[in-house]
Design an enzyme around this catalytic site. Structure first.
Site, PDB file in Angstrom:
ATOM      1  N   GLU A   1     -18.661   7.646 -18.777  1.00  0.00           N
ATOM      2  CA  GLU A   1     -18.362   6.345 -19.370  1.00  0.00           C
ATOM      3  C   GLU A   1     -18.986   5.224 -18.546  1.00  0.00           C
ATOM      4  O   GLU A   1     -18.632   4.059 -18.704  1.00  0.00           O
ATOM      5  CB  GLU A   1     -16.863   6.135 -19.550  1.00  0.00           C
ATOM      6  CG  GLU A   1     -16.003   6.325 -18.340  1.00  0.00           C
ATOM      7  CD  GLU A   1     -14.526   6.207 -18.690  1.00  0.00           C
ATOM      8  OE1 GLU A   1     -13.998   5.081 -18.614  1.00  0.00           O
ATOM      9  OE2 GLU A   1     -13.913   7.223 -19.038  1.00  0.00           O
TER      10      GLU A   1
ATOM     11  N   ALA B   1       0.813  -1.213   0.000  1.00  0.00           N
ATOM     12  CA  ALA B   1       0.000   0.000   0.000  1.00  0.00           C
ATOM     13  C   ALA B   1       0.846   1.262   0.000  1.00  0.00           C
ATOM     14  O   ALA B   1       0.498   2.245  -0.659  1.00  0.00           O
ATOM     15  CB  ALA B   1      -0.932   0.003   1.218  1.00  0.00           C
TER      16      ALA B   1
ATOM     17  N   THR C   1      -0.559   4.552 -22.013  1.00  0.00           N
ATOM     18  CA  THR C   1      -1.262   5.361 -21.021  1.00  0.00           C
ATOM     19  C   THR C   1      -0.595   6.701 -20.750  1.00  0.00           C
ATOM     20  O   THR C   1      -1.264   7.735 -20.695  1.00  0.00           O
ATOM     21  CB  THR C   1      -1.385   4.581 -19.698  1.00  0.00           C
ATOM     22  OG1 THR C   1      -2.144   3.398 -19.935  1.00  0.00           O
ATOM     23  CG2 THR C   1      -2.080   5.413 -18.632  1.00  0.00           C
TER      24      THR C   1
ATOM     25  N   ARG D   1       1.499   0.705 -22.125  1.00  0.00           N
ATOM     26  CA  ARG D   1       2.551   1.553 -22.673  1.00  0.00           C
ATOM     27  C   ARG D   1       2.003   2.776 -23.398  1.00  0.00           C
ATOM     28  O   ARG D   1       2.747   3.697 -23.733  1.00  0.00           O
ATOM     29  CB  ARG D   1       3.462   0.736 -23.606  1.00  0.00           C
ATOM     30  CG  ARG D   1       2.825   0.269 -24.904  1.00  0.00           C
ATOM     31  CD  ARG D   1       3.782  -0.671 -25.653  1.00  0.00           C
ATOM     32  NE  ARG D   1       3.241  -1.111 -26.931  1.00  0.00           N
ATOM     33  CZ  ARG D   1       3.444  -0.471 -28.072  1.00  0.00           C
ATOM     34  NH1 ARG D   1       4.153   0.646 -28.089  1.00  0.00           N
ATOM     35  NH2 ARG D   1       2.942  -0.940 -29.203  1.00  0.00           N
TER      36      ARG D   1
ATOM     37  N   CYS E   1     -12.651  10.312 -20.116  1.00  0.00           N
ATOM     38  CA  CYS E   1     -12.683  11.275 -19.009  1.00  0.00           C
ATOM     39  C   CYS E   1     -12.871  12.726 -19.433  1.00  0.00           C
ATOM     40  O   CYS E   1     -12.915  13.607 -18.581  1.00  0.00           O
ATOM     41  CB  CYS E   1     -11.406  11.149 -18.183  1.00  0.00           C
ATOM     42  SG  CYS E   1     -11.219   9.527 -17.403  1.00  0.00           S
TER      43      CYS E   1
ATOM     44  N   SER F   1      -9.210   9.397 -22.646  1.00  0.00           N
ATOM     45  CA  SER F   1      -8.524   8.323 -23.356  1.00  0.00           C
ATOM     46  C   SER F   1      -9.184   8.072 -24.695  1.00  0.00           C
ATOM     47  O   SER F   1     -10.388   8.248 -24.851  1.00  0.00           O
ATOM     48  CB  SER F   1      -8.534   7.054 -22.504  1.00  0.00           C
ATOM     49  OG  SER F   1      -7.710   7.212 -21.379  1.00  0.00           O
TER      50      SER F   1
ATOM     51  N   HIS G   1      -6.346  17.109 -15.801  1.00  0.00           N
ATOM     52  CA  HIS G   1      -7.044  15.849 -15.522  1.00  0.00           C
ATOM     53  C   HIS G   1      -6.271  15.031 -14.500  1.00  0.00           C
ATOM     54  O   HIS G   1      -5.044  14.943 -14.554  1.00  0.00           O
ATOM     55  CB  HIS G   1      -7.228  15.047 -16.811  1.00  0.00           C
ATOM     56  CG  HIS G   1      -7.733  13.663 -16.573  1.00  0.00           C
ATOM     57  ND1 HIS G   1      -8.913  13.402 -15.893  1.00  0.00           N
ATOM     58  CD2 HIS G   1      -7.215  12.447 -16.902  1.00  0.00           C
ATOM     59  CE1 HIS G   1      -9.104  12.101 -15.830  1.00  0.00           C
ATOM     60  NE2 HIS G   1      -8.084  11.495 -16.426  1.00  0.00           N
TER      61      HIS G   1
END
EC number: 2.3.3.10
Length: 349
Positions: free
Chosen positions: A81, A30, A204, A202, A113, A299, A237
């Site tokens: 979405e 975490a 993102t 890859r 988004c 995206s 964002h």
């Protein structure tokens, strides 16, 4: 003729789950996750909450904040979405619940988004053309993340609504201009019938988020001949805390400029509501004359940038609806089992 924000409203569910409670189930570290994501907890919907109910709450807050006659609203557009219906608009539900029906036009938007900011741009155009008096643009999501997937640590619930108009006496913030940058970059997707989205790891970061955010931002700065130091605040964002912080640095914005709107550490990623929530949190404390630079990302992929100047009207309406900080206060924490039940991850045979 100026066009801008007449009112705004936000909604965040009371429930939260801490990152460590998710990590405990999947055996992840975490502290590494919290440090890497810069997210400590995320908002969880109640069992009877979805993108439509969240959109309604945000829209009602926006209408109430400026005591707007809902019959003046000629367009209702909801970006999400996670619309609850594949075939049945969320926007008509919102219009009915806020007393705006019948409206000239209502439709649901999808662009990951940035669907909410795309709705803002559509309302800006309709208002500027004289087709409508006021437009209602919403970004609301009950974001999905598959059990055990990296998205599960940040995918959250929340929504924001903006009333867009062009009567200068009503504007709490003028939208000076907007600029978008869009390409076909397959970094994130969900096919019809799939319960959870997939992502191309890859794609993102650099080809997805940073390429589109920086190009949209630079495009607007060049268009307006402005610089980062011309703005008091900046919002980008927020899929996590790390990406917007890095984008701000790449573009020349400071940590102080983005801090007021950086709500993701306590909220998570509300997808279509993400950048819009940051703008709302900034409006909650901005002074007349302050300038806000904001860039949303969706995206698939695209970025929407906005240059916003706050007016004197903000002080008249700000306290008439819950502020983002108030919505984030006094959360009710749940364990993973309760979270899974609320999110519908537990299926009854």
């Amino acid at each position: 003729m100026s066009v801008g924000i007449v009112s705004y409203g936000a909604y965040v569910p009371k429930y939260r789950i801490k990152i460590e409670d998710i990590a405990r189930v999947w055996g992840d570290d975490a502290e590494i996750l919290k440090s890497g994501l810069m997210v400590n907890e995320k908002a969880v919907p109640d069992v009877d909450e979805d993108a439509a109910t969240i959109a309604v709450e945000a829209a009602r807050a926006a209408v109430n904040r400026s005591c707007i006659d809902a019959q003046r609203i000629g367009a209702v557009y909801t970006g999400s979405e996670s619309h609850p219906y594949a075939v049945k608009p969320t926007s008509t539900i919102v219009a009915e619940a806020t007393g705006a029906t019948p409206v000239l036009t209502a439709a649901d938007f999808e662009f990951a988004c940035k669907a909410g900011t795309a709705a803002v741009q559509a309302c800006m155009g309709l208002v500027s053309s004289g087709m409508i008096d006021l437009g209602l643009a919403i970004g609301a999501d009950v974001a999905q993340g598959a059990p055990g997937d990296a998205l599960e640590y940040t995918a959250a619930a929340g929504g924001v609504a903006y009333v867009i108009g062009n009567k200068e006496s009503e504007l709490v913030a003028i939208i000076e201009d907007t600029y978008s940058f869009t390409t076909d970059t397959p970094d994130f997707w969900r096919r019809e019938g799939m319960p959870y989205p997939e992502h191309g790891g890859r794609f993102t970061g650099e080809p997805g988020y940073f390429k589109h955010v920086t190009n949209a931002a630079k495009g607007l700065l060049n268009k307006l001949d402005t610089k980062p130091e011309d703005y008091d605040y900046a919002v980008f964002h927020q899929p996590n805390g790390k990406f917007p912080s890095r984008a701000a640095k790449m573009l020349g914005f400071s940590k102080e400029q983005i801090k007021p709107g950086l709500v993701v550490p306590r909220l998570g990623n509300t997808y279509s509501g993400s950048c819009m929530m940051g703008i709302a949190a900034t409006l909650d404390q901005a002074k007349p004359g302050d300038r806000i630079f904001a860039t949303a990302f969706g995206s698939g992929a695209g970025g929407d940038a906005f240059s916003i100047t706050v007016t004197d009207k903000i002080d008249e309406i700000r306290d008439n609806a819950p502020k983002v900080e108030e919505l984030l206060a006094d959360p009710i924490y749940v364990d993973y089992a309760t979270y899974a039940r609320h999110k519908g991850k537990i299926k009854i045979a």
